[in-house]
Design an enzyme around this catalytic site. Sequence first.
Site: not given
Ligand code: FAD
Length: 480
Positions: A279, A282, A310, A345, A363, A386
């Site tokens: 993650e 990612w 759209w 997420n 989107w 997105w």
């Molecule tokens: P954890 O699961 O604990 O993950 C640890 C860290 O890994 C996160 O803090 C984040 O920095 C990174 N991470 C995790 N999942 C992703 C992912 N899919 N893509 C990129 N990095 C990830 N994340 C943001 O930080 N900012 C946003 O603006 C954002 N917008 C999103 C919009 C959509 C439509 C979707 C589907 C996802 C988005 N995310 C975004 C990705 C993800 O949802 C969040 O990073 C995550 O939910 C943060 O929660 P956490 O810190 O508990 O994640």
Amino acid sequence: MGDAPVIVWFRNDFRLRDHPALKAAVATGSPVIPLYILDEETPGPWAPGGASRWWLAKSLAAFAHTSATCGGQLILRRGAVLRELPRIVEESGATAVYFTRSYEPWAVALENELKSRLETSGVAFKRYGGRLLREPEEVRTHTNGAYQVFTPFWRAFVNGLDVPRALAAPEQIASPSQPPKSDDLRDWELLPVKPDWSGGLAEAWQPGESGAHARLAGFKSQLAGYKEDRNRLDATGTSRLSPHLAFGEISPAACWRAATGAARGKGGLDQSIETFMRELAWREFSYSLLVQFPRLPEAPLKSEFADMPWLDDPAQLAAWQRGKTGYPVVDAGMRELWATGYMHNRARMITASFLIKHLLIPWSRGEAWFWDTLVDADLANNSASWQWVAGCGADAAPYFRIFNPILQGQKFDPHGNYVRRWVPELAQLPDAVIHAPWTAKAHELAQYGVVLGTTYPFPIVDHGRARARALDAYKKMKAT
Ligand code: FAD
């Protein structure tokens, strides 16, 4: 050692630990001016949204406080950086500006412009890493482009990853004898007043470096269950480090080291630890895409999606934004976002998919709403995610795979507790109907205090029909 100060220009790197630019500035032995400039002009549409402004106010206050404990005096200025930074250089007689590299297209252009302006006038402009684990240029395909599929990116990313070693906070930050004037943070009016909607945010979060490290420390004990729990809407199975990472209150290196530390403690990587590392990767993948495709926030990576038929439906967009779609799991996600500035997420994927596919709303409208309401709003992650949900991004889920919000709710919130928490008007409903209240008889619902169309909306679109319409729109796009 000289008397001319060095400016450390902070943007979204509000930490003392793991900060190479700050460390280097302190090591010069010169007085150091920690500087933050609130620039609402240069980013254009990507200036901080409402929730980010709330976090920024709290994070700056925390950072000013921790800097002061080691002698640093944070200077605040407001205005376009291209004007303000050279101005403060001149006022202070600084001979160097050190900063952490940023990756947003507008920030990259700004750094380039500042470099030429400052260096022409003999001021050193020194860029350091720290926001990412690896610079995007280090992880490239054999044709020197960004990977567009995650798995090969991941392989290349971990192969040769040299995690930066921990840098302690400076013991002492020497201030100049006459520090430049600073704005008063309160005058910036970053916090909402009328109405003050930030109560739920304040309850949920502790912005600042110590809050970030407390969050990581708390998460370490949960890491073992991460792989299983991270998809459960009704559990706190993820780290919730995202806003701290977005504001740079903790480094990604510190998060990665926590994971490798946990692996050492267990005698090796397990699936949960590796999933957490993926993650974090990612996030790096999103940044790498943004650097390669600077139009990622505005334009579909797969250009054919520009022809998608759209719909423009302000009433349905508003229903989605307010959590009044009539689909409980969608509404729970949107209300969690509104109340806390964060959304799980899995709920982000469900709500985004609903907007794009069930409502056929572009989107970019959802991206803009998230930008305004998320405390972790991050240009790279938000736009890449997105586009991923919309099917037009890198390594995206195919457009025609359409989430069923009822099944998603039943699978990831099996007892309906996420819905009960965020959609309290449905709290009395039994598990069997909580994700699809319209399937129960009216008199049964009345017994639980629910009157559809009055206490809770009917679904604003029918799932089956909306699905067929989305597939049809996709076919039309393909045919153009
Ligand atoms: P954890 O699961 O604990 O993950 C640890 C860290 O890994 C996160 O803090 C984040 O920095 C990174 N991470 C995790 N999942 C992703 C992912 N899919 N893509 C990129 N990095 C990830 N994340 C943001 O930080 N900012 C946003 O603006 C954002 N917008 C999103 C919009 C959509 C439509 C979707 C589907 C996802 C988005 N995310 C975004 C990705 C993800 O949802 C969040 O990073 C995550 O939910 C943060 O929660 P956490 O810190 O508990 O994640």
